[in-house]
Write a protein that holds these residues in place. Sequence first.
Motif, PDB file in Angstrom:
ATOM      1  N   SER A 309       0.832  -1.195   0.000  1.00  0.00           N
ATOM      2  CA  SER A 309       0.000   0.000   0.000  1.00  0.00           C
ATOM      3  C   SER A 309       0.874   1.255   0.000  1.00  0.00           C
ATOM      4  CB  SER A 309      -0.905   0.006   1.229  1.00  0.00           C
ATOM      5  OG  SER A 309      -1.635   1.214   1.324  1.00  0.00           O
ATOM      6  N   VAL A 310       0.436   2.272  -0.767  1.00  0.00           N
ATOM      7  CA  VAL A 310       1.148   3.559  -0.763  1.00  0.00           C
ATOM      8  C   VAL A 310       0.239   4.706  -0.325  1.00  0.00           C
ATOM      9  CG1 VAL A 310       2.929   2.951  -2.437  1.00  0.00           C
ATOM     10  CG2 VAL A 310       0.743   3.801  -3.260  1.00  0.00           C
ATOM     11  N   ASN A 311      -1.065   4.504  -0.395  1.00  0.00           N
ATOM     12  CA  ASN A 311      -2.011   5.515   0.080  1.00  0.00           C
ATOM     13  C   ASN A 311      -3.361   4.825   0.317  1.00  0.00           C
ATOM     14  OD1 ASN A 311      -3.924   7.694   0.310  1.00  0.00           O
ATOM     15  ND2 ASN A 311      -2.412   9.044  -0.652  1.00  0.00           N
ATOM     16  N   LYS A 312      -3.613   4.464   1.554  1.00  0.00           N
ATOM     17  CA  LYS A 312      -4.821   3.708   1.878  1.00  0.00           C
ATOM     18  C   LYS A 312      -6.084   4.515   1.621  1.00  0.00           C
ATOM     19  CE  LYS A 312      -2.739   0.597   5.272  1.00  0.00           C
ATOM     20  NZ  LYS A 312      -2.773   0.089   6.662  1.00  0.00           N
ATOM     21  N   LYS A 313      -6.037   5.842   1.861  1.00  0.00           N
ATOM     22  CA  LYS A 313      -7.222   6.668   1.641  1.00  0.00           C
ATOM     23  C   LYS A 313      -7.648   6.661   0.178  1.00  0.00           C
ATOM     24  CE  LYS A 313      -6.487   9.877   5.515  1.00  0.00           C
ATOM     25  NZ  LYS A 313      -6.281  11.296   5.893  1.00  0.00           N
ATOM     26  N   LYS A 314      -6.664   6.679  -0.699  1.00  0.00           N
ATOM     27  CA  LYS A 314      -6.963   6.680  -2.133  1.00  0.00           C
ATOM     28  C   LYS A 314      -7.046   5.274  -2.718  1.00  0.00           C
ATOM     29  CE  LYS A 314      -4.849  11.183  -3.184  1.00  0.00           C
ATOM     30  NZ  LYS A 314      -3.849  11.891  -4.044  1.00  0.00           N
ATOM     31  N   GLY A 315      -6.728   4.272  -1.900  1.00  0.00           N
ATOM     32  CA  GLY A 315      -6.739   2.906  -2.393  1.00  0.00           C
ATOM     33  C   GLY A 315      -5.585   2.606  -3.325  1.00  0.00           C
ATOM     34  N   ALA A 316      -4.534   3.416  -3.250  1.00  0.00           N
ATOM     35  CA  ALA A 316      -3.387   3.259  -4.156  1.00  0.00           C
ATOM     36  C   ALA A 316      -2.424   2.206  -3.624  1.00  0.00           C
ATOM     37  CB  ALA A 316      -2.664   4.587  -4.322  1.00  0.00           C
ATOM     38  N   VAL A 317      -1.965   1.338  -4.517  1.00  0.00           N
ATOM     39  CA  VAL A 317      -0.988   0.319  -4.167  1.00  0.00           C
ATOM     40  C   VAL A 317       0.161   0.361  -5.174  1.00  0.00           C
ATOM     41  CG1 VAL A 317      -2.732  -1.182  -3.131  1.00  0.00           C
ATOM     42  CG2 VAL A 317      -2.098  -1.496  -5.536  1.00  0.00           C
ATOM     43  N   MET A 318       1.281  -0.185  -4.763  1.00  0.00           N
ATOM     44  CA  MET A 318       2.431  -0.323  -5.648  1.00  0.00           C
ATOM     45  C   MET A 318       2.551  -1.788  -6.033  1.00  0.00           C
ATOM     46  SD  MET A 318       4.651   1.846  -6.932  1.00  0.00           S
ATOM     47  CE  MET A 318       5.053   3.144  -5.755  1.00  0.00           C
ATOM     48  N   LEU A 319       2.662  -2.045  -7.317  1.00  0.00           N
ATOM     49  CA  LEU A 319       2.908  -3.399  -7.810  1.00  0.00           C
ATOM     50  C   LEU A 319       4.372  -3.512  -8.190  1.00  0.00           C
ATOM     51  CD1 LEU A 319      -0.101  -4.361 -10.147  1.00  0.00           C
ATOM     52  CD2 LEU A 319       0.367  -5.148  -7.818  1.00  0.00           C
ATOM     53  N   SER A 320       5.029  -4.557  -7.718  1.00  0.00           N
ATOM     54  CA  SER A 320       6.402  -4.843  -8.090  1.00  0.00           C
ATOM     55  C   SER A 320       6.388  -6.174  -8.838  1.00  0.00           C
ATOM     56  CB  SER A 320       7.293  -4.933  -6.843  1.00  0.00           C
ATOM     57  OG  SER A 320       8.648  -5.073  -7.207  1.00  0.00           O
ATOM     58  N   LEU A 321       6.402  -6.084 -10.162  1.00  0.00           N
ATOM     59  CA  LEU A 321       6.178  -7.239 -11.024  1.00  0.00           C
ATOM     60  C   LEU A 321       7.489  -7.739 -11.624  1.00  0.00           C
ATOM     61  CD1 LEU A 321       3.106  -5.709 -12.895  1.00  0.00           C
ATOM     62  CD2 LEU A 321       3.056  -7.287 -10.941  1.00  0.00           C
ATOM     63  N   ALA A 322       7.601  -9.046 -11.759  1.00  0.00           N
ATOM     64  CA  ALA A 322       8.805  -9.662 -12.316  1.00  0.00           C
ATOM     65  C   ALA A 322       8.415 -10.588 -13.464  1.00  0.00           C
ATOM     66  CB  ALA A 322       9.544 -10.446 -11.241  1.00  0.00           C
ATOM     67  N   TYR A 323       9.144 -10.464 -14.569  1.00  0.00           N
ATOM     68  CA  TYR A 323       8.889 -11.302 -15.741  1.00  0.00           C
ATOM     69  C   TYR A 323      10.208 -11.902 -16.232  1.00  0.00           C
ATOM     70  CZ  TYR A 323       4.620  -8.488 -15.845  1.00  0.00           C
ATOM     71  OH  TYR A 323       3.441  -7.849 -15.509  1.00  0.00           O
ATOM     72  N   GLU A 324      10.123 -13.143 -16.652  1.00  0.00           N
ATOM     73  CA  GLU A 324      11.268 -13.796 -17.271  1.00  0.00           C
ATOM     74  C   GLU A 324      10.970 -13.986 -18.752  1.00  0.00           C
ATOM     75  OE1 GLU A 324      13.825 -16.820 -15.175  1.00  0.00           O
ATOM     76  OE2 GLU A 324      12.805 -18.140 -16.608  1.00  0.00           O
ATOM     77  N   MET A 325      11.859 -13.475 -19.589  1.00  0.00           N
ATOM     78  CA  MET A 325      11.682 -13.508 -21.040  1.00  0.00           C
ATOM     79  C   MET A 325      12.586 -14.589 -21.638  1.00  0.00           C
ATOM     80  SD  MET A 325       9.584 -10.985 -21.193  1.00  0.00           S
ATOM     81  CE  MET A 325       9.179  -9.260 -21.022  1.00  0.00           C
ATOM     82  N   THR A 326      11.994 -15.521 -22.376  1.00  0.00           N
ATOM     83  CA  THR A 326      12.752 -16.643 -22.938  1.00  0.00           C
ATOM     84  C   THR A 326      12.609 -16.695 -24.452  1.00  0.00           C
ATOM     85  OG1 THR A 326      12.338 -17.931 -20.919  1.00  0.00           O
ATOM     86  CG2 THR A 326      13.109 -19.144 -22.868  1.00  0.00           C
ATOM     87  N   PRO A 327      13.729 -16.668 -25.192  1.00  0.00           N
ATOM     88  CA  PRO A 327      13.651 -16.748 -26.653  1.00  0.00           C
ATOM     89  C   PRO A 327      13.311 -18.167 -27.107  1.00  0.00           C
ATOM     90  CG  PRO A 327      15.936 -16.756 -25.967  1.00  0.00           C
ATOM     91  CD  PRO A 327      15.120 -16.534 -24.719  1.00  0.00           C
TER      92      PRO A 327
END
Length: 413
Positions: A309-327
């Motif tokens: 959470s980054v601002n509970k009043k506004k309902g704002a959250v931070m997403l920290s997403l990870a992706y693995e890219m494979t050829p």
Amino acid sequence: MDPNDSDIAEGIIPEKLPEHISPPSAEFLAWHRVRKQYIRHHQWNMLTKRNVNRQWRADLQKPSLTAVQAQSSMHISHPLRCLVIPGNHLLDVRSMWNEVSPLDCFIRYLGFNEGQGSSQIGTDVHVANNAVTSLAGVIPDSQVIKDRFESIGGDDTFAFRNLKNYGPYHVVNLDLCGSMFPNTEQRVDEYYTALNALLKYQFEHQKTVWLLFITTMIEPAVVDKERMQALCKPTQDNFANSDFLEILKKLVQHDSLEGMQGENINLDGLSEEGLTQLFGVALGKWLLRLGQTASPRWTVEMRRSYQYSVNKKKGAVMLSLAYEMTPNFAPPVDVTGMSKLPTTSKQFPSEAESALKLVESVGHIKDVDKELASDSKLKATLREEAADLMASAGFDRAEYIKWVNKGEVVAQE
């Protein structure tokens, strides 16, 4: 000298002494909180270390094997290459070095910082970059340029030229100041254009698996429905798959979404949490669509990802997403039997299989705030790690500990 090469001696023997900030700073900001150290350790660094050991080890030069040749004409042509958006004190880069350097590989990075560049003498970034590039194994020409990451969206920009000079990359860590979530407060087009440009470059030049980290704020209360619906187009392509659709409905916490089979997804019935989850799927599917339309094709898989959470009043959250890219490179297969060379056809997940795994992975995104609240021992350990990291960047360690123990209050947030 070619900017892509550095003399082997330069990677081992620092040419300069590190500068230090004095007196130690006690001004702490939101991204100095312990939960950021959780992300660094449990996501960014852990996944990077895993791939160094599993995927990249054979291609990376080892300082321990080349140190005796420091005076030779050898060049460091195969370091771990990283693209980052660091803060002024390069905490994320310092943290990565702490955990990756024991794996015996060189590190070379390019950073984008809107406010300061490492060439600007006297700035925090200059001081921090000088210190980090003095560390053993860090290539000295690693730098942070004063520019926006979004600037790589133009082929003839200074930012894109630097991107090419330092790439291709094993690790791309986009800890964004803005948001990729379609919203009515600011346009997101530049971020998507830049990310598309990055993927285009990586898909053409990177020949092995690579990691993409994206940290972005989500504020459901100000969603731009039209742009969000546009982002969801690749997601809708998988609605014919009943398994995908049912998992998605459960994920967004709505049993029957009107318009799911029509031109647009009806966003009106979604909760803030449901909209956040839908964005997680939509962004991943957007990346997957780009990967599947490239040549060769690329598989996109979500790895351990988090939110807080980054601002509970506004309902704002931070997403920290990870992706693995494979050829999707596969060897030729002789079906005639004329060749005696044994070959085995290589199978890659289909788009439908990848999409299904993606929506399932979004459902397993962990809440860092809950993790830390339920494990005081873990939080204490991370607090000490963060304190050491902050001290290495010129902050007052004791004051940082006090700040954490008092609740990590930030003056302006």
